[in-house]
Design a protein around this motif. Structure first.
Motif, mmCIF file in Angstrom:
data_model
loop_
_atom_site.group_PDB
_atom_site.id
_atom_site.type_symbol
_atom_site.label_atom_id
_atom_site.label_comp_id
_atom_site.label_asym_id
_atom_site.label_seq_id
_atom_site.Cartn_x
_atom_site.Cartn_y
_atom_site.Cartn_z
ATOM 1 N N GLU A 42 0.798 -1.220 0.000
ATOM 2 C CA GLU A 42 0.000 0.000 0.000
ATOM 3 C C GLU A 42 0.830 1.268 0.000
ATOM 4 O O GLU A 42 0.388 2.306 -0.493
ATOM 5 N N ASN A 43 2.025 1.217 0.559
ATOM 6 C CA ASN A 43 2.770 2.448 0.830
ATOM 7 C C ASN A 43 4.093 2.564 0.101
ATOM 8 O O ASN A 43 4.734 3.609 0.178
ATOM 9 N N GLY A 44 4.524 1.504 -0.550
ATOM 10 C CA GLY A 44 5.733 1.598 -1.339
ATOM 11 C C GLY A 44 7.010 1.259 -0.581
ATOM 12 O O GLY A 44 6.996 0.836 0.578
ATOM 13 N N MET A 45 8.152 1.475 -1.263
ATOM 14 C CA MET A 45 9.425 0.994 -0.752
ATOM 15 C C MET A 45 9.901 1.759 0.482
ATOM 16 O O MET A 45 10.430 1.160 1.412
ATOM 17 N N GLY A 46 9.747 3.096 0.493
ATOM 18 C CA GLY A 46 10.266 3.866 1.626
ATOM 19 C C GLY A 46 9.669 3.446 2.952
ATOM 20 O O GLY A 46 10.414 3.050 3.882
ATOM 21 N N PRO A 47 8.336 3.476 3.104
ATOM 22 C CA PRO A 47 7.724 3.031 4.359
ATOM 23 C C PRO A 47 7.998 1.573 4.674
ATOM 24 O O PRO A 47 8.133 1.210 5.847
ATOM 25 N N SER A 48 8.098 0.735 3.625
ATOM 26 C CA SER A 48 8.359 -0.683 3.906
ATOM 27 C C SER A 48 9.772 -0.881 4.450
ATOM 28 O O SER A 48 10.013 -1.746 5.292
ATOM 29 N N GLY A 49 10.716 -0.054 3.992
ATOM 30 C CA GLY A 49 12.064 -0.126 4.554
ATOM 31 C C GLY A 49 12.085 0.310 6.013
ATOM 32 O O GLY A 49 12.788 -0.286 6.839
ATOM 33 N N PHE A 50 11.306 1.344 6.317
ATOM 34 C CA PHE A 50 11.192 1.787 7.708
ATOM 35 C C PHE A 50 10.594 0.678 8.574
ATOM 36 O O PHE A 50 11.090 0.379 9.671
ATOM 37 N N ALA A 51 9.529 0.036 8.077
ATOM 38 C CA ALA A 51 8.896 -1.053 8.825
ATOM 39 C C ALA A 51 9.864 -2.200 9.041
ATOM 40 O O ALA A 51 9.923 -2.801 10.131
ATOM 41 N N ASN A 52 10.641 -2.515 8.034
ATOM 42 C CA ASN A 52 11.623 -3.593 8.144
ATOM 43 C C ASN A 52 12.644 -3.286 9.236
ATOM 44 O O ASN A 52 12.961 -4.141 10.073
ATOM 45 N N ALA A 53 13.142 -2.039 9.257
ATOM 46 C CA ALA A 53 14.151 -1.670 10.247
ATOM 47 C C ALA A 53 13.581 -1.709 11.666
ATOM 48 O O ALA A 53 14.228 -2.216 12.593
ATOM 49 N N VAL A 54 12.373 -1.185 11.833
ATOM 50 C CA VAL A 54 11.768 -1.157 13.164
ATOM 51 C C VAL A 54 11.511 -2.568 13.671
ATOM 52 O O VAL A 54 11.841 -2.909 14.825
ATOM 53 N N LEU A 55 10.918 -3.400 12.842
ATOM 54 C CA LEU A 55 10.564 -4.743 13.304
ATOM 55 C C LEU A 55 11.802 -5.604 13.544
ATOM 56 O O LEU A 55 11.797 -6.471 14.436
ATOM 57 N N ARG A 56 12.839 -5.393 12.769
ATOM 58 C CA ARG A 56 14.080 -6.133 13.046
ATOM 59 C C ARG A 56 14.655 -5.715 14.397
ATOM 60 O O ARG A 56 15.183 -6.552 15.133
ATOM 61 N N LYS A 57 14.530 -4.452 14.718
ATOM 62 C CA LYS A 57 14.978 -3.989 16.040
ATOM 63 C C LYS A 57 14.098 -4.602 17.142
ATOM 64 O O LYS A 57 14.615 -5.050 18.180
ATOM 65 N N VAL A 58 12.789 -4.648 16.907
ATOM 66 C CA VAL A 58 11.897 -5.275 17.887
ATOM 67 C C VAL A 58 12.270 -6.730 18.104
ATOM 68 O O VAL A 58 12.260 -7.239 19.236
ATOM 69 N N SER A 59 12.621 -7.427 17.030
ATOM 70 C CA SER A 59 12.892 -8.872 17.114
ATOM 71 C C SER A 59 14.163 -9.208 17.880
ATOM 72 O O SER A 59 14.402 -10.373 18.206
ATOM 73 N N GLN A 60 14.966 -8.207 18.187
ATOM 74 C CA GLN A 60 16.228 -8.476 18.878
ATOM 75 C C GLN A 60 16.028 -8.792 20.359
ATOM 76 O O GLN A 60 16.935 -9.284 21.018
ATOM 77 N N LYS A 61 14.857 -8.509 20.899
ATOM 78 C CA LYS A 61 14.563 -8.819 22.298
ATOM 79 C C LYS A 61 13.205 -9.503 22.365
ATOM 80 O O LYS A 61 12.315 -9.219 21.560
ATOM 81 N N ASP A 62 13.023 -10.375 23.354
ATOM 82 C CA ASP A 62 11.706 -10.953 23.561
ATOM 83 C C ASP A 62 10.890 -10.029 24.458
ATOM 84 O O ASP A 62 11.371 -8.986 24.919
ATOM 85 N N GLU A 63 9.639 -10.414 24.703
ATOM 86 C CA GLU A 63 8.747 -9.536 25.463
ATOM 87 C C GLU A 63 9.296 -9.250 26.862
ATOM 88 O O GLU A 63 9.265 -8.105 27.333
ATOM 89 N N GLU A 64 9.803 -10.260 27.531
ATOM 90 C CA GLU A 64 10.289 -10.069 28.884
ATOM 91 C C GLU A 64 11.436 -9.066 28.924
ATOM 92 O O GLU A 64 11.510 -8.215 29.823
ATOM 93 N N MET A 65 12.306 -9.125 27.942
ATOM 94 C CA MET A 65 13.435 -8.199 27.896
ATOM 95 C C MET A 65 12.961 -6.766 27.635
ATOM 96 O O MET A 65 13.459 -5.810 28.233
ATOM 97 N N TRP A 66 11.982 -6.618 26.754
ATOM 98 C CA TRP A 66 11.436 -5.278 26.492
ATOM 99 C C TRP A 66 10.733 -4.730 27.737
ATOM 100 O O TRP A 66 10.860 -3.541 28.052
ATOM 101 N N VAL A 67 10.004 -5.579 28.433
ATOM 102 C CA VAL A 67 9.331 -5.128 29.652
ATOM 103 C C VAL A 67 10.353 -4.662 30.677
ATOM 104 O O VAL A 67 10.203 -3.598 31.300
#
Length: 470
Positions: A130-155
């Motif tokens: 829906e939004n093209g390459m720029g926003p999808s690259g941003f989403a990729n970067a954010v979610l990869r950062k999220v994936s580096q910790k599990d829920e307990e670590m983020w809490v």
């Protein structure tokens, strides 16, 4: 369901663009539900089932879409804090359609067994479509950062210190606004252990409870035909283990419905209270959308009584008509504070409009919409309605006051204030009205009111008080 076992439906076509048909339909439905919640203040539990039917999404895909949509909406506050930390910007600076997908992806990463690669890649596909390459690259970067910790670590990283602010820590951990956690703490007498159990239960997807309409089908018959099991407390309740309740034949035929067991206990309570010389004139003051009116109406039919049902909204009054069309129920579209009905009712149910803090697990987005000021406005209405209920009930009759909220301001405080202002009004012990099945005195507290809890009773957090007047 683990998405890494699902076929990858987010494949790239030859032009390196994504078509909607290439995307996972379950994830698309979850995204579209979250968008409706964000843009239109819609309710996920109303939007998603219709969407699944319209798009012919069934079976495991429907179950997966339901888990994603409801779970993401329920955990929104926690997810937003994690996304903001990963993106290094507040979530209100992220475009809404992209934020919907980030929440969906973060939920999969932190609270499901979906593999990290599948959670990230399918989310990126949704953004790119829906939004093209720029926003999808941003989403990729954010979610990869999220994936580096599990829920307990983020809490541990983002929540307040439990040593310094236990309520704040628990509120963050179990995805509740702090003020709601404080309300629960106060209602539970300040017990940290009880608070944690209540928040944890509230953070889980609730079971589906069915109600068998008395006189039409028994709970035993409904359990046998639906594949469920009879409830522990309400004599009309069946616990449905899974699947779409709309597929249950008894529901399609109007012999049963979907209703929390706590609500069933409330409706039953008004019919079993001791009333001298019951003339069969019963009243449901705030009857929409009709679940309690249907159960009371079925019991009224057995007892040769009649039920008047008041509903201020024409739309909700139509919903009531659909479920009580063959029962001795008369619907009045009116403000219950000035309905024009004559006093002298034997039994009155006032299931008052309330904050709904007791049913947050069934309305996953509601916890993020409510504010403390909402309660102040509702309390005024609740007192006015309860005062009118006591005017409409006959001397020696019974008024059952209930809310789907454990907030002391909406429950015990309302009852105390009205009792102090209405001559001849007094409170009855409500515990005998719900002592049924396995629900014995040891689970009902010191009285005279009753407060149900998900972590204790497996029901919504329903409050019940019984009143009468001389």
């Amino acid at each position: 369901m683990s998405a890494n076992r699902r076929p990858d439906q987010g494949k790239r076509d030859n032009s390196a663009k994504f078509r909607q048909k290439d995307l996972d339909p379950a994830r698309v439905a979850a995204r579209d539900t979250l968008r409706a919640v964000r843009e239109r203040d819609a309710y996920a539990n109303l939007v998603l089932p219709k969407m699944l039917r319209d798009r012919k999404i069934e079976g495991r895909d429907a179950a997966f879409a339901t888990e994603l949509a409801y779970g993401t909406a329920r955990a929104q506050g926690l997810l937003d804090a994690v996304i903001a930390a990963a993106a290094k910007r507040p979530v209100d600076e992220i475009d809404g359609p992209v934020l919907d997908v980030l929440r969906l992806g973060a939920y999969q990463l932190l609270r499901t067994r979906v593999g990290s690669h599948a959670a990230v890649s399918t989310s990126v596909d949704l953004v790119r479509s829906e939004n093209g390459m720029g926003p999808s690259g941003f989403a990729n970067a954010v979610l990869r950062k999220v994936s580096q910790k599990d829920e307990e670590m983020w809490v541990d990283e983002l929540a307040p210190s439990p040593a310094e602010d236990l309520v704040g820590y628990l509120a963050f951990q179990y995805a509740h606004p702090r003020w709601i956690a404080e309300v629960f703490r106060d209602a539970l007498g300040g017990s940290a252990g009880q608070l944690q159990a209540a928040l944890a239960a509230d953070d889980e997807r609730p079971p589906v409870h069915l109600v068998a309409r008395p006189g039409y089908i028994t709970a035993e018959e409904l359990a046998l035909t639906s594949g469920g099991e009879e409830g522990d407390y309400s004599p009309y309740c069946v616990y449905l283990p899974g699947g779409d309740p709309g597929d249950v034949e008894a529901i399609r035929e109007g012999y049963a419905g979907v209703q929390d067991e706590g609500s069933q206990l409330i409706a039953r309570a008004v019919t079993v209270a001791e009333v001298a010389d019951d003339s069969g004139r019963w009243l449901d003051m705030c009857a929409g959308p009709g679940g309690k009116a249907a159960l009371i109406g079925a019991l009224a039919e057995i007892d040769a009584a009649r039920l008047d049902a008041i509903e201020v909204s024409k739309h909700r009054a139509e919903l009531i008509r659909k479920v009580v069309s063959d029962l001795p129920v008369t619907i009045h579209v009116a403000d219950a504070r000035s309905s024009g009905l004559e006093p002298g009712y034997d039994r009155v149910l006032l299931d008052a409009p309330c904050s709904g803090l007791g049913s947050l697990r069934r309305r996953p987005e509601s916890r993020w919409r409510r504010a403390p000021a909402d309660v102040d406005e509702l309390v005024v209405l609740q007192k006015e309605l309860l005062t009118e209920a006591l005017r409409l009930v006959k001397p020696g009759g019974v008024v059952v006051y209930s809310t789907c909220s454990p907030h002391p301001a909406e429950t015990t405080a309302v009852v105390a204030d009205v009792l102090a202002s209405v001559d001849g009004a007094r409170q009855l012990d409500a515990r005998p009205l719900v002592t049924v099945g396995k629900l014995g005195p040891e689970l009902l507290g010191d009285g005279p009111h009753v407060q149900l809890w998900p972590h204790i009773h497996g029901t919504d957090a329903m409050f019940l008080a019984a009143l009468t007047r001389d």
